[in-house]
Structures are given as C-alpha cells and as structure tokens.
Design a protein around this motif. Sequence first.
Motif, PDB file in Angstrom:
ATOM      1  N   GLU A   6      12.011  -4.255 -43.642  1.00 25.40           N
ATOM      2  CA  GLU A   6      14.014  -4.361 -43.673  1.00 25.40           C
ATOM      3  C   GLU A   6      13.957  -5.629 -43.889  1.00 25.40           C
ATOM      4  OE1 GLU A   6      16.317  -1.746 -41.203  1.00 25.40           O
ATOM      5  OE2 GLU A   6      18.108  -2.909 -42.309  1.00 25.40           O
ATOM      6  N   ARG A   7      13.127  -6.654 -42.882  1.00 26.37           N
ATOM      7  CA  ARG A   7      14.347  -7.563 -43.274  1.00 26.37           C
ATOM      8  C   ARG A   7      13.804  -8.405 -44.365  1.00 26.37           C
ATOM      9  NH1 ARG A   7      11.692 -12.928 -41.901  1.00 26.37           N
ATOM     10  NH2 ARG A   7      10.050 -11.839 -41.865  1.00 26.37           N
TER      11      ARG A   7
ATOM     12  N   ARG B 259      17.644   5.075 -43.712  1.00 28.57           N
ATOM     13  CA  ARG B 259      16.088   3.978 -43.466  1.00 28.57           C
ATOM     14  C   ARG B 259      15.647   3.670 -44.244  1.00 28.57           C
ATOM     15  NH1 ARG B 259      17.734   7.448 -39.502  1.00 28.57           N
ATOM     16  NH2 ARG B 259      19.338   6.044 -38.404  1.00 28.57           N
ATOM     17  N   VAL B 260      15.497   1.939 -43.701  1.00 29.89           N
ATOM     18  CA  VAL B 260      13.938   1.527 -44.495  1.00 29.89           C
ATOM     19  C   VAL B 260      12.168   2.525 -43.174  1.00 29.89           C
ATOM     20  CG1 VAL B 260      12.366   0.041 -44.676  1.00 29.89           C
ATOM     21  CG2 VAL B 260      14.583  -0.362 -44.827  1.00 29.89           C
ATOM     22  N   ALA B 261      11.798   3.102 -44.438  1.00 32.86           N
ATOM     23  CA  ALA B 261      10.663   4.042 -44.445  1.00 32.86           C
ATOM     24  C   ALA B 261       9.907   3.951 -45.262  1.00 32.86           C
ATOM     25  CB  ALA B 261      10.456   5.354 -43.517  1.00 32.86           C
ATOM     26  N   LEU B 262       8.868   3.210 -44.816  1.00 28.98           N
ATOM     27  CA  LEU B 262       8.369   2.060 -46.357  1.00 28.98           C
ATOM     28  C   LEU B 262       7.152   3.437 -47.024  1.00 28.98           C
ATOM     29  CD1 LEU B 262       7.585  -1.164 -46.371  1.00 28.98           C
ATOM     30  CD2 LEU B 262       9.153   0.225 -47.392  1.00 28.98           C
ATOM     31  N   GLN B 263       6.876   4.133 -48.302  1.00 28.46           N
ATOM     32  CA  GLN B 263       6.066   4.907 -48.755  1.00 28.46           C
ATOM     33  C   GLN B 263       4.859   4.381 -49.491  1.00 28.46           C
ATOM     34  OE1 GLN B 263       6.668   7.994 -47.866  1.00 28.46           O
ATOM     35  NE2 GLN B 263       8.248   7.623 -46.675  1.00 28.46           N
TER      36      GLN B 263
ATOM     37  N   ARG C 123       7.391   1.470 -36.102  1.00 22.43           N
ATOM     38  CA  ARG C 123       9.327   1.235 -35.976  1.00 22.43           C
ATOM     39  C   ARG C 123       8.652  -0.180 -36.875  1.00 22.43           C
ATOM     40  NH1 ARG C 123      13.738   3.779 -32.399  1.00 22.43           N
ATOM     41  NH2 ARG C 123      13.853   1.599 -32.197  1.00 22.43           N
ATOM     42  N   ARG C 124       8.184  -1.114 -35.100  1.00 17.16           N
ATOM     43  CA  ARG C 124       7.868  -2.397 -35.589  1.00 17.16           C
ATOM     44  C   ARG C 124       7.610  -3.012 -37.684  1.00 17.16           C
ATOM     45  NH1 ARG C 124       4.370  -5.741 -32.848  1.00 17.16           N
ATOM     46  NH2 ARG C 124       4.341  -7.545 -34.657  1.00 17.16           N
TER      47      ARG C 124
END
Lengths: 426, 293
Positions: free
Chosen positions: B218-219, B286-290, B211-212
């Motif tokens: 995202e920022r 939503r942002v969920a990097l791969q 999450r963090r």
Amino acid sequence: MEEHMHPMDSEPERTGYREHLLDVIRTGARRTGCGASEPIHVFVNQQRIGQLDGAGTEATLQVRHQTPIESVHLRSEDGVLLGGLSTPEYGFKSSRIALMRDAVELRVQNTAQGGVVSAVFLPAPGLWHRARRAFGRIVGQGAPRPVAAAGSGGRILAVAQILLAIVLIGHFADRITGWTTPATQPLPVIQADIPQAAPLSEVAKLEQQLIELAQTQTKTIETIQTQQQGMAQLQRTMAKLSTAQESVASNVMTVAQELEHSRKGTEHNVDRMTRVLMNKNRSEREQLEAEIHSLLIANDQLSRERTQLEQNYQELKKQLTSSGQDISKTTVPDRDKLVMAQQDAPPQIADAKPIRPQPPFLLWVSFSEGTSQASIDQWVLDMHGRKGAFSEGWQAVEIVPPTEPMERVLDQIKQTKIVKAVKISR
Amino acid sequence: MSGIGSPSMLNRDRTILDRSEAIARIEDVAATAEDFDRIVSQSLPLLLDRTVGYIKRFLRDTGQWSEDVAHEKFVLRWGAEYLEQFLVSGRFEVPCRPLFLLDSMVAKQHSRPEPFCYHPDLLTPLGRFLDGLVGRAAVSRDALIALYHHCYGLGPGQVIATLRLNGSESPRIYKNFQRWRDSGWKRTLEDIGLTAPDLQGLTEQCHQQRRRFNGEAERMLRFVQAHYRKSEPDHYPCLSRHQWEDMFLQGYGIEYRIWHLALCLNCLQTAWDLGFAGASAIEKPRVALQFQP
Ligand SMILES: [Zn+2]
C-alpha cells in the motif's frame, strides 16, 4: 534478493530482456490485440485527453490546452502506441497517421496562449463514405465551430467534458473541424464513382439518396448547434454560480468573524443568515442541475440513436456471414435437443450426467423492465452465450460451463444492470 | 553512405564494420519518412543502447544509479519507451538527421522535473510489479481496469457496482478484463521484465505474511499512483466526498470515475463509503495484491 547479485550472473537476464524489448519495438503497432472497432486513446504531452470511437464512422476529438502541445500520441485500448507526432513550439502541424485499415488525422496549433489539438478518425473509405464527404462539403458552408472546454475549476470542467463529448463526437467531423485549415482541398468528384454507362434512373436514384442524406445532415447540424447554445448557456450559469458561491463563502466568513469578535451576539442570527444564504445558493444549484439533467437526456438520446445504427450494422453483418455458415448449422439441432433435455430434467441430473464432454450450462434470466431486445442480445453475446426458450418472463441462456464457482458467476451476472434475476433451474 | 566499409575487411571485423556503417547512416539526412523508417529500423540495437546510455547518465548525474540488474532493467525499459516514441513521431520530422533528433528528444525528456517514476524501493520485485502495472495503466485502458483486480481483488461485476457504471459501460469492462487475461497480463510482465521466479517469490511472500506484505504494498502503491496520476487529464483532481456523491447521483463523469478511482486509493475508499455499491455487498476496497490475472 536477486537484485544485488553480481552483474556477471545477471548478464543473461539483461540480454534476454534487451532482446525482448527490441522485438517489441520492431513489431510496433502490429502488437495490438484490439480489433478495428475498439476506441483509440489520444494523449497530449503524455496526458490522456480523450478517445476516438473507432466503430466504423468518422469521429472527432478536439481539445484546447493551456500550455503548448509538445507531443500527441495515439494508443489502442491495450496500450500499444499506434502513432504520434511531436509538434513545434509555435505554429501549425498536421499529419495523417495510418492505422491497420483506418487513419487518424492530427492537427495541432500552438500559439502563445496555448495549443489546440484536433484528432479526426477516418475509417477505411468506401463509395458511400466518399459520396457523403463530398456532398457534405457541397451542402454545408456554415459549419458550426465546436466550443472549446477552456476554463477552470474541477467540477465545471468535468461537466464541460461531458458536454464537449456531445458536441464534438459528431458524424460529420470533416466539416466541424474544417476551421483549422482553409477549405482549399479540391472537392472529390462524385461522378467518378458512378460507372460511365450507368442508366439514368440509377443516377437519379443516387441523386435522391444524396439529397435525403443532405437533409439528415442539416438536421444533425441543427441539433449540434442547439446543444452548443445550451452549453454556452450552461457555462454562463456555472460562472454565475461559482461567483455566487464565492460571495456566499466570503459572507459566511465575515459573519463568523464578527461573531468571534462579539461573543455576546446570538448564534441564532448567524445561523439564520447562513441558512438564507445557503438556500439562495441551493436554488441556483438546483436550477443548474436541472439544466445538466436535460442535457444528459439529450446526450442519451443521441447515443441511443447511435447504438441503434450500430445494431443495424451488426445485423447486416450477421446476415452476410450467416449465408457462409450454413454447414456449421448442422450441429444446431443437437444443441437444441440438449436445451430441451436440460429443461425437462432437474438441473442436478443434467449436471451429473453430461451428454458430451463439455455441455453448455443453462441459466434462466429475467431482465429488468424496459430492457430492449437488442441489449439482451448484446449481453448474451458478451457472455459468449446463446439464447434458448423464453417462458413466463424467463429467458433461457446457454453459456460455456464456467471455470469459476457457480455462485460467483451468478453474482457477477446479477450485478449486470439489465439483469433483474437469475436462476439455474426453471 | 560512408566510405568506411571495404569489401576486403576480415570477417571478424564484420560486427565493427556493421556498427560504424550504421552510425554513418543514422548521422546522414533522412529526406523522406520512408528514408527515416529504413535508416532507423536498420540501427535499432544501436539506438536502444544509445538511449539507455543517456538514461544511465541521467541517473548517475542525479545520484540515483547503482550497478545491479534491477537498475539495468529499469534503464532498458525506459530506453525502449523513448525509442518507441521516437520511431512514431520522428518520421514526421523529415528532413532530419535521425541520430541527432533522438538526442534532442531524450534531452527534452530529461529536462522535465520527473521524467520517470524513480524510487530505490521500486527496484525490488514488489516495486517493479507495482510500478510496471500502474505505469502500464497510464497508457492502457485494459491495464487500468485490471488494476482494480490486481490491487484490490475486484472482479468485473464488482468494478461496475463500485463505480456505479451504467449498462452500456459494462460490456466494455468485461472486454477489458477478457483481453487482459488473454494477452495483456503476459505481455505486460514481459515488457516490464518481471520473471516467473520474481512472481513466484512475490506470491510466496504474500502468502506468508499477508498483512505486512499488503501494508508495504500500500505504501508503495500510493507513491506510484501519485506519480502516474499525472497521466490523467488536467481536470481529474481528487474530489471531496460531497463531490463524488454528486457525481454518482447525477450520473455524470463516467470516465472520471474509471480513471481517477483506479489511480487513487483514497478517493476509491471515499466513493465506496457513499454506500452505492452496498447492495452487492462488496467489502471496502483495500490493498490485497493479486498475482494472477
Ligand atoms: Zn483522488
């Protein structure tokens, strides 16, 4: 963490990276993994302005810029820089950029009012192609000028862009863009391509073909002209509409302010007035939407025709190559047997006991009504699959066994527009 | 040609000799495009170092430079970018003096308000990953489509559903994904200088504090997207919910959707909220990097 290491420790990393980048620069445009038929993206002043369809036919993109054009770059679908041009602040510059096989001709004109760039994709020339170009120049002297998409306002431009695509991506690009340079190029001589000793009947046949081609071309030009008129009309309507919208907005504002001043005034009146104004606005909007709709249909029609041509071409190509692949066809009966085996056995058994190390996976797909055979074939091709039997509305399709979970694969297939349903057992 | 080189020079001076010869050559006039190609291809390392030197000076002069490998890689990456552009367009500027032509092209770049996307946070591995990927998307359609996967975890089918693309666009999306997996991803990592340990570290961090980590991502992503959206056509601004709805219902603006929504998280979520992708039951992007293609 390693970002703050001592410069000495990082020296090999830096050197390695530098060497890699030098290699990249050396390899240049050859780095692209894209085939010749992939689109070419055009960037002006580092901004993407559109694409040229490199699918074997001539294509043109023309864009008017409100500021002078400083640079034009061409990039492949995978982002490799294929070529480019930097341009003078004022005046005209043109150059031909050679790609792997084909070429793109760039023409840029900068004036105090801004710049115009036109990019013409020129496929590798053949006899047919040269003849068409030559004849195109002879027949049409009244080449239509493309309508440029100058204007303001997001929506208007967004719509205009679609229309621009209809107008500009034509098959007779050299004529459409001829306005930027006077037609001083000497006409290529068609006869040069005909062998001296060709029998008269052959010449007559070729002549007949060229005449037919010219007729088709004239028709296409007429279509383009009609569409240009449609677009001009649409632009007028849109201008009218945006003025109307502005006045509605200001009227509503005035009414609202008056209401603020005299709170005793009935809200009802304001609501009514707003509604009347909004309705008027809406009917104009609907009219506009109808016009856009009809233009979109025309666009669809054109792209369908184009797809048809491309399919014919693919078909021909297939026929040509198939003659060279007869030997590989000896494996086909085996594969057919496999399909039959899977059709007869319940799928679980077929899965549990593979006949060979990597048997193809069998799916049954039902396509949406009205889906053409050609688009089904295209889809099967994209899936790297192979068609099997067709029974009661279900088409058997063999695909390479997916590495992803089956549900995910099925989900992805279901999301394809032309697919109505998919199942793994008959 | 210069008169500096003499056959009697000692071998250990060979490098210095080559260097000065190269300088003399590129200071000379290139009369034809072929001249230009030849002269320039003989002095690529020198031209790269020169360009990198200019970018370093630009960062120093604007108070953005520090001595570390991330900054070194940053200037190399942009130096190579400039040089590539110089190579393709310089050959149409003949007759010219290539060395000074390069100087003027760099000066022109640096006179722009924001020649590149710079922020100290973007020099961490996470920042370099995002900056590199989105920067690549600004010039590559394959990378652009891959953003939907790397930033939000969407597969090709989900991209098609979320953007409400029609049948004729779908094969191209699959092709973009395919080519990205085959070659684009690896090449982009190499070109932005992200190493295997960098990637490993990111994967672990993401795993430990998902999450963090994604919040931080995202920022940065918003910052990077805002910069690279300048690569879109002028007429692709953010739209209101109503305008997106209109576009989706009427079926126009395919390119608009594809380019803008890949580069604008806000609009992507707005468009998703319209509910057109609902049937395929995709979660709100939503942002969920791969970190795998
Ligand atoms: Zn936006």
